[in-house]
Scaffold this motif. Structure first.
Motif, mmCIF file in Angstrom:
data_model
loop_
_atom_site.group_PDB
_atom_site.id
_atom_site.type_symbol
_atom_site.label_atom_id
_atom_site.label_comp_id
_atom_site.label_asym_id
_atom_site.label_seq_id
_atom_site.Cartn_x
_atom_site.Cartn_y
_atom_site.Cartn_z
ATOM 1 N N THR A 93 84.865 7.431 33.498
ATOM 2 C CA THR A 93 84.518 8.502 32.565
ATOM 3 C C THR A 93 83.618 9.561 33.184
ATOM 4 O O THR A 93 83.315 10.550 32.530
ATOM 5 C CB THR A 93 83.813 7.924 31.325
ATOM 6 O OG1 THR A 93 82.629 7.239 31.732
ATOM 7 C CG2 THR A 93 84.727 6.974 30.577
ATOM 8 N N ALA A 94 83.184 9.360 34.410
ATOM 9 C CA ALA A 94 82.274 10.325 35.047
ATOM 10 C C ALA A 94 83.026 11.615 35.372
ATOM 11 O O ALA A 94 84.167 11.608 35.814
ATOM 12 C CB ALA A 94 81.685 9.737 36.316
ATOM 13 N N ASN A 95 82.354 12.713 35.162
ATOM 14 C CA ASN A 95 82.907 14.016 35.475
ATOM 15 C C ASN A 95 82.312 14.457 36.804
ATOM 16 O O ASN A 95 81.102 14.649 36.914
ATOM 17 C CB ASN A 95 82.567 15.003 34.359
ATOM 18 C CG ASN A 95 83.224 16.351 34.568
ATOM 19 O OD1 ASN A 95 83.831 16.599 35.605
ATOM 20 N ND2 ASN A 95 83.094 17.211 33.578
ATOM 21 N N PRO A 96 83.122 14.652 37.823
ATOM 22 C CA PRO A 96 82.556 15.014 39.141
ATOM 23 C C PRO A 96 81.849 16.363 39.127
ATOM 24 O O PRO A 96 81.022 16.633 39.966
ATOM 25 C CB PRO A 96 83.771 15.033 40.063
ATOM 26 C CG PRO A 96 84.959 15.061 39.190
ATOM 27 C CD PRO A 96 84.562 14.519 37.870
ATOM 28 N N LEU A 97 82.142 17.210 38.162
ATOM 29 C CA LEU A 97 81.460 18.511 38.096
ATOM 30 C C LEU A 97 80.059 18.407 37.539
ATOM 31 O O LEU A 97 79.296 19.361 37.586
ATOM 32 C CB LEU A 97 82.298 19.474 37.256
ATOM 33 C CG LEU A 97 83.668 19.818 37.827
ATOM 34 C CD1 LEU A 97 84.415 20.749 36.895
ATOM 35 C CD2 LEU A 97 83.549 20.431 39.211
ATOM 36 N N ASP A 98 79.705 17.230 36.987
ATOM 37 C CA ASP A 98 78.361 17.028 36.462
ATOM 38 C C ASP A 98 77.347 16.675 37.530
ATOM 39 O O ASP A 98 76.163 16.608 37.251
ATOM 40 C CB ASP A 98 78.364 15.932 35.393
ATOM 41 C CG ASP A 98 79.062 16.362 34.119
ATOM 42 O OD1 ASP A 98 79.204 17.585 33.922
ATOM 43 O OD2 ASP A 98 79.438 15.493 33.336
ATOM 44 N N SER A 99 77.787 16.421 38.736
ATOM 45 C CA SER A 99 76.860 16.002 39.779
ATOM 46 C C SER A 99 76.020 17.188 40.235
ATOM 47 O O SER A 99 76.447 18.335 40.184
ATOM 48 C CB SER A 99 77.604 15.386 40.955
ATOM 49 O OG SER A 99 78.352 16.386 41.619
ATOM 50 N N PRO A 100 74.785 16.933 40.696
ATOM 51 C CA PRO A 100 73.896 18.032 41.106
ATOM 52 C C PRO A 100 74.422 18.809 42.305
ATOM 53 O O PRO A 100 74.046 19.950 42.505
ATOM 54 C CB PRO A 100 72.583 17.343 41.438
ATOM 55 C CG PRO A 100 72.759 15.905 41.175
ATOM 56 C CD PRO A 100 74.159 15.654 40.748
ATOM 57 N N THR A 101 75.300 18.233 43.106
ATOM 58 C CA THR A 101 75.804 18.937 44.287
ATOM 59 C C THR A 101 76.781 20.048 43.904
ATOM 60 O O THR A 101 77.042 20.922 44.687
ATOM 61 C CB THR A 101 76.489 17.960 45.269
ATOM 62 O OG1 THR A 101 77.560 17.314 44.581
ATOM 63 C CG2 THR A 101 75.505 16.951 45.796
ATOM 64 N N HIS A 102 77.296 20.004 42.682
ATOM 65 C CA HIS A 102 78.238 21.024 42.229
ATOM 66 C C HIS A 102 77.582 22.035 41.292
ATOM 67 O O HIS A 102 78.259 22.820 40.653
ATOM 68 C CB HIS A 102 79.426 20.371 41.514
ATOM 69 C CG HIS A 102 80.315 19.629 42.438
ATOM 70 N ND1 HIS A 102 80.174 18.280 42.660
ATOM 71 C CD2 HIS A 102 81.347 20.037 43.207
ATOM 72 C CE1 HIS A 102 81.084 17.893 43.518
ATOM 73 N NE2 HIS A 102 81.818 18.931 43.868
#
Length: 105
Positions: A93-102
């Motif tokens: 369910t994790a959204n990769p766009l939610d990471s601080p690197t993005h």
């Protein structure tokens, strides 16, 4: 410690405290796993194993030592199964766009 000393300790305030802690552990376990049971797609087998293993742990004075040890192993297996489920469901369910690197500056 000798069995006489252990028996004497259990008849005093320590015995009452251990009984209260055991009941609190059992109540908390049952409430937690009842709530987990209601979660959609939760692993029902892991929940059943964990609850069945927690009962002899909470009521350890009513069971032989081997049952307590089996309960501890069963609880470890149930918690490991729940851990793998949580890790897998978190990644799914994790959204990769939610990471601080993005993050957009």
């Amino acid at each position: 410690m000798t069995p006489e000393i252990i028996g004497e300790l259990r008849t005093g305030p320590l015995g009452i405290a251990l009984t209260v802690v055991s009941i609190a552990f059992l109540t908390g376990t049952l409430v937690f796993y009842a709530a987990l049971w209601r979660v959609a797609h939760s692993p029902k087998l892991a929940t059943i194993i964990s609850v069945a293993s927690s009962v002899p742990i909470a009521l350890r004075t009513a069971f032989p030592e081997v049952v307590l040890q089996l309960g501890l192993v069963g609880l470890a297996v149930g918690v490991a199964m729940l851990s793998f489920w949580l890790i897998r469901s978190g990644r799914a369910t994790a959204n990769p766009l939610d990471s601080p690197t993005h993050a957009i500056a």
